[in-house]
Enzyme design. Structure first.
Site, PDB file in Angstrom:
ATOM      1  N   SER A 269     -41.063  -1.358  -3.029  1.00 39.44           N
ATOM      2  CA  SER A 269     -40.536  -1.227  -1.606  1.00 39.44           C
ATOM      3  C   SER A 269     -38.973  -1.726  -1.385  1.00 39.44           C
ATOM      4  O   SER A 269     -38.215  -1.056  -0.799  1.00 39.44           O
ATOM      5  CB  SER A 269     -41.342  -2.194  -0.627  1.00 39.44           C
ATOM      6  OG  SER A 269     -41.360  -3.311  -0.881  1.00 39.44           O
ATOM      7  N   ASP A 270     -38.820  -2.773  -1.930  1.00 43.31           N
ATOM      8  CA  ASP A 270     -37.445  -3.234  -1.837  1.00 43.31           C
ATOM      9  C   ASP A 270     -36.291  -2.674  -2.634  1.00 43.31           C
ATOM     10  O   ASP A 270     -35.385  -2.251  -2.188  1.00 43.31           O
ATOM     11  CB  ASP A 270     -37.272  -4.712  -1.709  1.00 43.31           C
ATOM     12  CG  ASP A 270     -37.838  -5.406  -3.309  1.00 43.31           C
ATOM     13  OD1 ASP A 270     -38.596  -4.539  -3.889  1.00 43.31           O
ATOM     14  OD2 ASP A 270     -37.762  -6.595  -3.483  1.00 43.31           O
ATOM     15  N   CYS A 271     -36.801  -2.205  -3.630  1.00 42.52           N
ATOM     16  CA  CYS A 271     -36.038  -1.192  -4.629  1.00 42.52           C
ATOM     17  C   CYS A 271     -35.731   0.118  -3.745  1.00 42.52           C
ATOM     18  O   CYS A 271     -34.565   0.682  -3.992  1.00 42.52           O
ATOM     19  CB  CYS A 271     -36.575  -0.901  -5.885  1.00 42.52           C
ATOM     20  SG  CYS A 271     -36.933  -2.278  -6.854  1.00 42.52           S
TER      21      CYS A 271
ATOM     22  N   GLU B  36     -33.162  -0.769  -0.929  1.00 41.65           N
ATOM     23  CA  GLU B  36     -31.624  -0.905  -1.348  1.00 41.65           C
ATOM     24  C   GLU B  36     -31.147   0.378  -1.742  1.00 41.65           C
ATOM     25  O   GLU B  36     -30.120   0.702  -1.638  1.00 41.65           O
ATOM     26  CB  GLU B  36     -31.717  -2.064  -2.239  1.00 41.65           C
ATOM     27  CG  GLU B  36     -32.298  -3.570  -1.994  1.00 41.65           C
ATOM     28  CD  GLU B  36     -31.476  -4.042  -0.742  1.00 41.65           C
ATOM     29  OE1 GLU B  36     -30.362  -3.604  -0.488  1.00 41.65           O
ATOM     30  OE2 GLU B  36     -31.928  -5.101  -0.144  1.00 41.65           O
TER      31      GLU B  36
END
Length: 760
Positions: free
Chosen positions: A485-487, A490
């Site tokens: 999710s955070d990859c 970003e």
């Protein structure tokens, strides 16, 4: 001489497959004839410098690939170094010079395919299982050449503590897990019981025996020792493969588990169900005598199941868990291993488990989800068919895990290519010097477009307990395939930034349909509490954490929600809404409201946020403030921001910087570095957090002091010094993110120059 090869693979081999022409792949090759005398001397100097300082700075500076890239690009730092004297103001020109020096250096260590390579390792238990698996299968000599072995031993010698042991990770105190694994690695690579630099083997063996012997190794270690023939399966906790045959909604079905936990249990349950034991060679028999404190045939295996050495015991088993293990051990497993259940149920369960192993292998191009799972899945394929295609495909992907540093050879998690690239590009974009670093931005943009996952896992992924992945970005490369999710958030932010820049500089903007797919993936992972999970949707009962069998890790049984992931998603969605206001507008607005509330609810009593993936409260607080700021929260209208600012100001050291010990992660309490030392990464994180919180508008002095430390810490070539380890997972296992020392100081300098008023 070792050289890093980028985006390469044998396209004619039937045993390796790629989804995007190997973009993002990074593998090391040894060429005995490569390198001039000067180049070889540079590498040797880096190794010697690490060795001399190995007890002061544990993570490597990742100099082997950096020396190679800087040499290949003929990089020379042309901007003079700047320093800020006591009592001197930081001018705009000084900040600009330091920022540009960092940006030009960082651009020079970019790979040809656009990503930024880096070490992503640190735990001492990553490498040894690869040695174990290859030893058992008879492929150790063919996969690990003499050059590999030299580097493995260099790594072990460099990270052995003065008491003879090794930690769970490179900065941790000696542990039974790390020491037994490292000792076995040395012995399986051919060292005698009293061989090794500085008497390494004898010192390690003494530590093991002085601390009770190998029966005190944690449960993961007991499993691998049973596979090797150094333990009996009767001394381990049962892992019946029959759980895979339960309905997937059943609370104890592996489908309820966090994906990494599920995929460790998967091959282990197969090997346990078959009671597989490798060849009992003369060396294995000798190791039984060396590692146990009593004769092997006299050990009461039933009694050693719950033993764990004190240095390894971070998460003691709750009573309810011990009851479960004993029930499985004394009642369930004896039934499942006797006729007729062993013939009908166990064999069917083993086939079902192997089917899932093959599915996961194929979905990840035989990389698997990570380095803990890889050697287990590879071994399971060999046990099923030593000459099979699956095992041969596994062998081809071992190279994807190997990393060479000046401290030796280690095994990576699975690579942080996309994560480091997405963060690094945002740091470069914040510099606002597109005309100077256009080629680096264009290559990075191209990499992200090619790295996005284009398809869901193969076949019927829902029946194999997988979440959809189409539109996501991974932590490493596209071939890996596991959505994060955070990859994704970003990377999405980067693509949105690039869409607003001239195409003749940064290339064509990403297809909006691909951006929509990324947004859809992020939306799918929000939990009812407003937070965002990482890989798959959270939702399983947190009570299942009582069944965590891993004594040195915590919160690994089920998927959780995380402040950092949630904050990254907020920033991405706020930006996306401005550029694409009509795509799932209402859902994104609802997402943002709940996500902001989640972040505010997760704030700790001292005003900080716990960092789940970085060290620790400074890391979590920086991300949380970034998310709140993007959502329109300010110091004046948000109590959480005011409390966070108070935390950051109180944590500032006398030298103007910030520094936090990795011990904050397991203790869950903010612990500064010894002597209140500062580190460049933590200082950068705190500076970014204060800028997000509007500190420059109230009193910029704390920010100036932090940036002064960053500028004065910068090295002659524009790099920053490697200091303490900065990453973590599951509370107690630290990870070395070698690019963080470049990314976050650069980002902080860029935001400082843009947003803090400075004299000319």
């Amino acid at each position: 001489m070792w050289k890093l090869k980028v985006a390469e693979g044998d396209k004619n081999s039937p045993y390796i497959f790629t989804t995007n022409n190997f973009v993002g792949r990074q593998i090391w090759e040894f060429d005995p004839n490569a390198g001039t005398a000067e180049e070889l001397a540079e590498v040797e100097e880096a190794r010697q410098n690490f060795y001399k300082n190995r007890h002061q700075v544990k993570p490597a500076s990742d100099l082997i690939f950096r020396l190679q890239f800087l040499r290949e690009k003929n990089f020379k730092q042309t901007i003079p170094q700047v320093k800020v004297e006591d009592g001197e103001e930081i001018t705009y020109d000084t900040a600009t010079a330091a920022m540009k020096r960092a940006a030009h250096y960082f651009s020079a260590i970019q790979a040809s395919d656009g990503h930024w390579p880096a070490e992503n390792s640190g735990p001492m238990y990553f490498l040894p299982p690869f040695i174990f698996s290859l030893y058992i299968t008879g492929h150790l000599d063919t996969v690990f050449t003499a050059a590999h072995r030299r580097e493995v031993l260099r790594y072990l010698y460099n990270h052995q503590h003065e008491d003879g042991g090794w930690g769970i990770h490179i900065e941790g105190p000696s542990s039974m897990f790390g020491t037994v694994y490292s000792y076995l690695t040395m012995r399986l690579l051919g060292l005698g019981p009293n061989d090794g630099e500085n008497n390494a083997c004898a010192r390690a063996r003494k530590w093991i025996r002085d601390n009770g012997g190998v029966t005190y190794i944690p449960s993961w270690g007991k499993n691998w020792l049973s596979i090797l023939g150094l333990f009996e399966w009767a001394g381990t906790h049962p892992m019946p493969p029959e759980f895979w045959m339960l309905p997937s909604y059943f609370p104890l079905h592996p489908a309820q588990m966090w994906c990494f936990c599920r995929l460790v249990y998967m091959p282990l349950s197969y090997l346990y169900g078959k009671r597989f034991v490798g060849p009992i060679t003369p060396l294995i028999k000798q190791l039984r005598e060396e590692l146990h404190t009593e004769p092997y045939d006299q050990i009461n295996w039933r009694k050693v199941r719950h033993l764990c050495a004190k240095p390894d015991l971070y998460y003691p088993h709750p009573f309810v868990q011990d009851v479960l293990w004993d029930t499985l051990y004394l009642a369930t497993e004896p039934l499942l291993t006797r006729w007729p259940l062993n013939k009908y149920l166990r064999e069917k369960a083993l086939k079902q488990t192997m089917k899932i192993i093959h599915y996961e292998d194929q979905s990840s191009r035989y990389i698997t989800i990570g380095c803990v799972e890889k050697p287990l899945c590879m071994l399971a394929c060999w046990v099923e068919d030593p000459e099979g295609v699956a095992f041969k495909k596994h062998l081809e992907r071992i190279a994807d895990f190997i990393w060479i540093g000046e401290d030796g050879m280690k095994v990576q998690t699975f690579g942080s290519q996309t994560w480091d690239t997405a963060l690094g590009l945002q740091a470069l974009l914040a510099c606002n010097i597109v005309d100077e670093i256009g080629p680096a931005l264009a290559k990075g943009h191209d990499y992200l477009k090619k790295a996005q996952v284009r398809d869901n896992p193969v076949g019927d992924y829902t029946s194999n307990f997988r979440h959809f992945s189409k539109g996501a970005w991974t932590f490493s490369d596209q071939d890996h395939g596991w959505q994060v999710s955070d990859c994704t958030a970003e990377s999405l932010k980067c693509c949105l930034h690039f869409s607003m820049l001239p195409r003749e500089i940064v290339g064509e903007k990403h297809d909006p349909e691909r951006l929509y797919e990324g947004v859809n993936f992020i939306l799918s992972l929000q939990d009812k509490n407003g937070g965002l999970a990482v890989w798959e949707k959270a939702g399983a009962s947190l009570l299942l954490e009582w069944l965590n069998p891993v004594e040195f890790l915590e919160d690994l049984i089920v998927e959780h929600t995380y402040v950092e992931c949630t904050a990254s998603a907020i920033e991405a969605f706020v930006m996306f809404k401005k550029l694409y206001p009509h795509h799932r507008k209402k859902e994104i607005e609802n997402f943002l409201v709940k996500a902001v509330q989640y972040i505010e609810n997760e704030q700790t009593a001292d005003g900080s946020w716990y960092g789940n993936w970085g060290v620790c409260f400074l890391y979590g607080t920086c991300f949380a403030l970034g998310g709140l700021h993007a959502a329109g929260k300010t110091y004046n209208n948000c109590l959480a921001i005011r409390r966070a600012v108070e935390f950051l100001l109180q944590a500032q050291s006398d030298d103007g910087g910030w520094g936090e010990s990795y011990k904050s992660c397991p203790s869950k309490i903010y612990i500064p570095l010894d002597g209140k030392r500062s580190s460049v990464v933590h200082t950068a994180l705190a500076v970014l957090g204060l800028i997000h919180a509007g500190q420059a508008e109230r009193d910029p002095t704390p920010i100036h002091r932090g940036v002064k430390l960053l500028i004065n810490s910068q090295l002659e070539n524009g790099d920053f010094p490697q200091q303490e380890i900065m990453g973590v997972f599951m509370r107690n296992s630290m990870l070395h993110y070698a690019q963080y020392r470049n990314i976050f100081p650069l980002w902080a300098l860029a935001e400082y120059r843009r947003k803090v008023p400075l004299p000319n």
